[in-house]
Each structure stands twice: as structure tokens, then as C-alpha cells.
Design a protein around this motif. Sequence first.
Motif, short mmCIF file in Angstrom:
data_model
loop_
_atom_site.label_atom_id
_atom_site.label_comp_id
_atom_site.label_asym_id
_atom_site.label_seq_id
_atom_site.Cartn_x
_atom_site.Cartn_y
_atom_site.Cartn_z
N ALA A 62 -3.40 -6.94 11.61
CA ALA A 62 -2.82 -8.07 11.07
C ALA A 62 -1.38 -8.05 10.35
N LEU A 63 -1.50 -7.12 9.30
CA LEU A 63 -0.12 -6.75 8.77
C LEU A 63 0.77 -6.29 9.47
N GLY A 64 0.82 -5.77 10.30
CA GLY A 64 2.10 -5.21 11.67
C GLY A 64 2.15 -6.98 12.43
N GLU A 65 1.37 -7.56 12.45
CA GLU A 65 2.06 -9.59 12.62
C GLU A 65 2.47 -9.22 12.26
N ILE A 66 1.98 -9.70 10.80
CA ILE A 66 3.11 -9.86 9.66
C ILE A 66 4.48 -9.56 9.56
N ALA A 67 4.29 -8.19 9.84
CA ALA A 67 6.02 -7.94 9.52
C ALA A 67 6.22 -7.52 10.55
N SER A 68 5.74 -7.62 12.20
CA SER A 68 6.45 -8.30 13.24
C SER A 68 7.22 -9.66 13.25
N LEU A 69 6.32 -10.36 12.71
CA LEU A 69 7.02 -12.20 12.81
C LEU A 69 8.10 -12.12 11.31
N ILE A 70 8.37 -11.63 10.55
CA ILE A 70 9.05 -11.25 9.18
C ILE A 70 10.52 -10.34 10.04
N ALA A 71 10.60 -9.47 10.87
CA ALA A 71 10.98 -8.56 11.73
C ALA A 71 11.01 -7.12 10.76
N MET A 72 10.82 -6.93 9.87
CA MET A 72 10.23 -5.87 9.14
C MET A 72 9.09 -5.10 9.32
N PRO A 73 9.68 -4.03 10.28
CA PRO A 73 8.88 -3.20 11.00
C PRO A 73 7.93 -2.07 10.59
N ARG A 74 8.28 -1.55 8.85
CA ARG A 74 7.51 -1.24 8.79
C ARG A 74 7.11 -1.59 7.42
N ALA A 75 5.93 -0.90 7.22
CA ALA A 75 5.16 -2.06 6.00
C ALA A 75 4.94 -0.52 4.35
N ILE A 76 5.02 -0.08 3.88
CA ILE A 76 5.05 0.33 2.15
C ILE A 76 3.60 -0.77 1.32
N TRP A 77 2.47 0.64 1.13
CA TRP A 77 1.14 -0.21 0.01
C TRP A 77 1.00 0.62 -0.74
N THR A 78 0.57 0.41 -1.67
CA THR A 78 0.14 1.41 -3.02
C THR A 78 -0.42 0.64 -3.79
N SER A 79 -2.50 1.57 -4.53
CA SER A 79 -3.04 0.80 -5.03
C SER A 79 -2.11 0.37 -6.15
N ASP A 80 -1.19 1.01 -7.24
CA ASP A 80 -1.22 1.42 -8.19
C ASP A 80 0.27 1.78 -8.20
N VAL A 81 1.60 0.89 -8.87
CA VAL A 81 3.42 1.36 -8.68
C VAL A 81 2.94 2.19 -10.12
N ALA A 82 2.11 2.26 -10.96
CA ALA A 82 2.82 2.83 -12.40
C ALA A 82 1.77 3.86 -12.86
N SER A 83 0.65 4.78 -11.52
CA SER A 83 0.37 5.85 -11.74
C SER A 83 1.06 6.82 -11.55
N PRO A 84 0.58 7.98 -12.10
CA PRO A 84 1.05 8.99 -12.00
C PRO A 84 0.29 9.99 -10.73
N LEU A 85 -0.54 9.75 -10.71
CA LEU A 85 -2.53 10.09 -9.84
C LEU A 85 -1.47 9.99 -8.08
N TYR A 86 -1.58 11.34 -7.99
CA TYR A 86 -2.09 10.94 -6.17
C TYR A 86 -2.71 10.21 -5.08
N ASP A 87 -2.62 9.67 -4.84
CA ASP A 87 -3.31 8.34 -4.26
C ASP A 87 -3.74 8.78 -2.99
N PRO A 88 -4.66 9.05 -2.05
CA PRO A 88 -4.67 8.94 -1.19
C PRO A 88 -4.50 8.18 0.10
N ALA A 89 -5.41 7.27 -0.66
CA ALA A 89 -5.10 5.70 0.80
C ALA A 89 -4.00 5.23 0.65
#
Length: 270
Positions: A40-67
Motif C-alpha cells: 500500500a505504501l508502494g502505491e502511495i509512492a507511485s501516486l505521488i511519483a516519489m518512489p523510494r520510501a524511508i521509515w524509522t521508529s524514532d528519529v531521536a533514538s541513538p539505538l540501532y533499529d533493525p526494523a
Amino acid sequence: MAAGRLKSKRKSAPGLDQAALQAAALALCHAATLPAAEAALGEIASLIAMPRAIWTSDVASPLYDPAAEAFLRRQGWPPEIVAALWEGGIALRMPLNIRCRFEHMPFAISLYDDHRRHRRPYSGEQKQVAGMMRGQGFNSVLVVPVRLPLARVAMLGFAGPQPLEEVEAIIEAAAPQLLFAGHVFTALQDRLAKRSRPREEDSAALTPRERDCLSLAAQGLREAEIAERNGIKPTTVRYHLDNAVAKLGARTRAHAVAIAAQLGLVGTRE
């Protein structure tokens, strides 16, 4: 001349299909697994023509985020970019992460120094990562701050070839759906990671009808569509939405959606 460096007036989002964007947001809302949600995110990315998504669970955490790392790899980000972001906490110093800590609404950021509007230029490792992203054909990043309880801020982003003005036009046209997508996707990741849900008292400020109308508005539905779905009049929908805006101390409905999502009141599938 690179597209990211073009100086132009604010442009409208060309050919943005609101109905398709709403359908993709609803598909994301009903996704029970990561593959379905990422489709579904890929479909949103396609609709706005911005094809590569980024996500992180906490922008302020210094800890490694495997997800977050696994998500970046599945999105097709090259190993050198993924590795660079995690080395020495570079991600914490990237402008898109820093601005997420202070913004409530989606925003656009350029990958070029001379188009960042009086902000400090990229330096050192930031410049290296921005250069590698430009090497992938991207000029700008659309960033969706996902403000959550306990001061946590997650982030959903989309990288694309558009200049900054075009990305800002996309945001103007699709901010509610983008906010909704960010919160729904993060909620799914939280459920899979077994993170705690908001407390019951956090939802006490809004009535069930106000929460329902606000949730549907977050999906991009208009007053008439919300009214039809709930079997009430559009004026009643307007009354509930205005009440929600007032109770949450918001300036606009989109601002109310952002605040409610931060409190966990909208953007999760019951």
C-alpha cells in the motif's frame, strides 16, 4: 541544470489522483502484515511519483533499529547508504531527522545546499549521504513526522526526483492522507514490535463521533462523504470536526489530525 536546483514559483501537484490516494490509504489501514502494508505504501509512492520510501521508529533514538534498517533494504536503498546512516549516528544529524523533532506537519527538504532556504548547508557525513541519494536520482525528500505518546517521533518519508516546489505542492494536496499513512504504518510496526498502546484517558477529550469524523477526515474524505458513511448530515459532520479542532487546540483540521494522531486517537485500525 539539475531539477533540484531550478528556481521556480510554487507549482500545483500534477495529476494527483485523490480517489486512488484515498484508496491506497484505506488499503494501508486494513493491512495486517508488513508485506500488505508496504504494498500500500508502494502505491502511495507511485501516486505521488516519489518512489523510494524511508521509515524509522524514532528519529531521536541513538539505538540501532533493525526494523528500520530492514525496511530501507526492502525499499531498495543501496547497502552503502543504509550503512552510512547507521555509522556514528549520522541519521540523527541528517536535516530530515532533526526537523522531524520540531514539526507536526509534512514538509519537504532538498538534497542540495543552495535550495534549502537559509538553513545551514550539508556538511561532512551529511553531505556524503545527500550526495549518495542524489546519485540515486533523487532531488528532494517528502517527510512525514509521526508524533506519538511519550515524546516519541517516528518518520515516514518518500524520496523523489522532483524539485522542492513540486514536493511542497504534493504536500498541499495530500497532507491528510500522508499523515494518516505515517501513523497507520507506524502503528502496525508498533503492534508487531509489541510496543505499548496509548492510555485510555488520552482518548477522553473527544467523543466517539468526533474521533470517527476526524479519522475519516484523516483518510481524505470530505464532509459529504463522512456524512453519507455515518448516516448524518454534512452540517453535523462540520459540527463534530469543529469541536475536535477546538478541543485539541488546533488551528486547522489538518493540524487537528496531526495532534490527534500524536495522541494515538486516529490512525490505528481497531
